[in-house]
Design a protein around this motif. Structure first.
Motif: not given
Length: 579
Positions: A144-152
């Protein structure tokens, strides 16, 4: 192939003595040597109170994470996912910054009972950033949820696609912003023009850490921990320090706090993965500073993402089992040795091309490409070229007519702004002022190299290609003692925008030069009855030039510990032979 430059190898620039009144005030207030007060005064630390914060980094000096634009919206969406047991994926980059970001987010969110997994794309098969194929997998797994880190922040189309499938995205990124922001629930990036967070130079892991501070604070307000036994985020700072230092983020402001406290935790060695990494690096029991972290620990973490699987590095930093940690650290060490071998082959091949090019001194941008080079190591080679030739460099790995390249730059040229002007020749690009990545058609590489060269000339940001050594203060050998060197360590950790102090001494007699270790030049230095040993790393090529000469030297004094004893050793930066 080894390059031996004429001496001095760099152009020396001696800092002028600045505000004498401030220097005297600093010496009195902090009881420090005049050389140290001069260095501090020249670092523009906002007077006595700014210097006090600099010398005593504290978590209490962190800025409120809610000053970041969209922080509140991002936290609210994650809280909803936690309370509704929604499936969450943390999606990170495959370098040390991305890996450490994934680790701290996953660890915290998992330990509070949320339904969370993580995903890092394969560098070769998938490449950087969010990909539709990965999003399809997430949809199949009811994410349901994506958390992008160091990208996006540059993944507008991919985040739009995820949204069309009913998947929300929170972006935590520090890279430069180009074009329209993606349609995320929250785009948390201090580089946004509408972001009031006062410090703009966090690494990705620094943004992730701020996100966790905000999340923990919000959960505490809700009464999530009935017994008030909430997680101590200070314990995460060993991991945050590795990501911050590994991304060459400026070690000032919040980054200095993270690095200073984090290195202390690394020395303590409570985390099994870091303890195993120190063992396999041969530095167990040693004082770990930013340099040892940069050259011993971080390359092994990066090697996993460069030529193998970054998931091994994630597992290493997450495990609580020492035996598993040792097994994983051993794998990372093998990856790193393979990476070093690949890097050496590529660098020597490029140096051979350079030596056969009579026009090399006229070229402002070094651009090289080959279908024989592994895409995971081209960035390191680009860094080595910048170190050797003091000009921006791109090294490109070719496959099926498409090149994936990494660029590095000198301090005077913003490489991201440079490639922005080359956008018409690029399939994609991203990065920040000192490092960038590109995708380009093989047929366009020559035109790209020419255009970048012209952009550098037109920028007027640096007029020559001679490396500089910035001298913080002149001194005599007799000024160098244990008290001064110990006070100098108060300025650590050293790195970008907080460089290791460099001193200069004149008319020094060189005797007994010899080569030790891996082509390091060891010398005995004498002046006015005072003497000192010195080491010049990887500079054995100067052995026959300096015996029994008098020289001016640029150096950093350090305490050398060997077999239970300590002495002062000068770490050489450059020298001028006096005629």
């Amino acid at each position: 192939m080894t390059l031996v430059k004429a001496l001095p190898a760099t152009q020396w620039k001696i800092r002028e003595t600045g505000n004498k009144e401030l220097e005297n005030s600093l010496s009195k207030e902090f009881d420090i040597h005049p050389i140290i007060s001069q260095i501090l005064a020249n670092r523009d630390l906002a007077g006595i109170e700014g210097t006090r914060r600099y010398l005593n980094p504290s978590l209490s000096d962190l800025h409120s994470p809610f000053l970041m634009k969209d922080m509140k919206a991002g936290i609210q969406r994650l809280l909803k996912a936690i309370h509704n047991n929604e499936k969450i994926v943390i999606y990170g980059d495959y370098d040390a910054d991305g890996i450490t970001s994934v680790v701290i987010l996953f660890k915290f969110i998992k330990e509070i009972g949320a339904n969370v997994t993580y995903y890092i794309p394969d560098r070769v098969q998938e490449g950087y950033g969010l990909k539709n194929k990965a999003i399809d997998k997430f949809k199949d797994n009811n994410v349901n949820l994506i958390i992008t880190v160091d990208c996006g922040i540059s993944d507008y189309d991919q985040i739009s696609y995820a949204r069309s499938l009913g998947i929300d995205t929170i972006v935590l990124d520090h890279h430069a912003i180009s074009g329209t922001l993606p349609p995320s629930v929250a785009n948390i990036n201090p580089n946004r023009e509408d972001c009031t967070f006062p410090f703009k130079e966090l690494a990705g892991v620094g943004i992730a850490y701020n996100f966790l501070i905000a999340l923990r604070g919000s959960l505490r307000k809700e009464g999530f921990w009935k017994d008030e036994n909430y997680p101590n985020l200070k314990e995460y700072l060993d991991i945050v320090a590795l990501g911050t230092i590994g991304d060459i983020a400026p070690l000032i402001d919040e980054n200095r706090i993270f690095a200073k406290i984090g290195l202390e935790l690394i020395i303590a060695g409570k985390r099994p993965g870091i303890r195993a990494l120190k063992e396999v690096s041969g530095i167990e029991g040693q004082i770990i500073d930013s340099f040892k972290a940069s050259f011993c620990l971080i390359p092994r973490i990066n090697a996993a993402g460069r030529i193998a699987s970054p998931l091994d590095a994630v597992a290493l930093l997450l495990t609580e089992d020492m035996e598993e940690a040792r097994t994983l650290a051993g794998k990372l060490d093998i990856y790193n040795r393979r990476r070093q071998s690949m890097e050496k082959i590529i660098l020597n091949e490029i140096l051979e091309k350079i030596s056969n090019n009579p026009d090399i001194e006229k070229i402002n941008a070094l651009v090289f490409a080959s279908d024989k080079w592994h895409p995971g190591v081209v960035g390191i080679v680009a860094s080595r070229l910048v170190d050797l030739f003091n000009r921006p460099a791109f090294v490109i790995s070719l496959k099926d007519g498409i090149g994936k390249g990494s660029g590095r730059s000198v301090s005077d040229f913003n490489i991201y702004k440079g490639i922005e002007q080359c956008a018409s020749l690029l399939l994609s690009y991203g990065g920040h002022c000192h490092a960038a990545g590109i995708s380009i058609k093989e047929d366009d590489i020559d035109e790209f190299a020419c255009l970048l060269d012209e952009i550098i000339i037109d920028s007027g940001q640096f007029s020559d290609l001679v490396s500089q050594t910035i001298i913080d203060s002149e001194c005599r050998l007799k000024d160098i003692n244990f008290s001064l060197v110990n006070q100098m360590q108060m300025l650590a950790p050293f790195g970008s925008k907080n460089p290791e102090p460099v001193l200069c001494a004149r008319n020094i007699k060189v005797s007994s030069p010899n080569i030790v270790g891996n082509n390091h030049l060891k010398m005995h230095l004498t002046s006015n009855g005072m003497s000192c040993n010195s080491i010049w790393f990887a500079m054995g090529g100067y052995l026959n030039k300096i015996a029994d000469t008098h020289v001016d030297i640029a150096f950093t004094p350090q305490i050398n510990q060997w077999n239970g004893s300590s002495d002062i050793q000068l770490k050489m930066k450059d020298m001028t032979i006096l005629l």
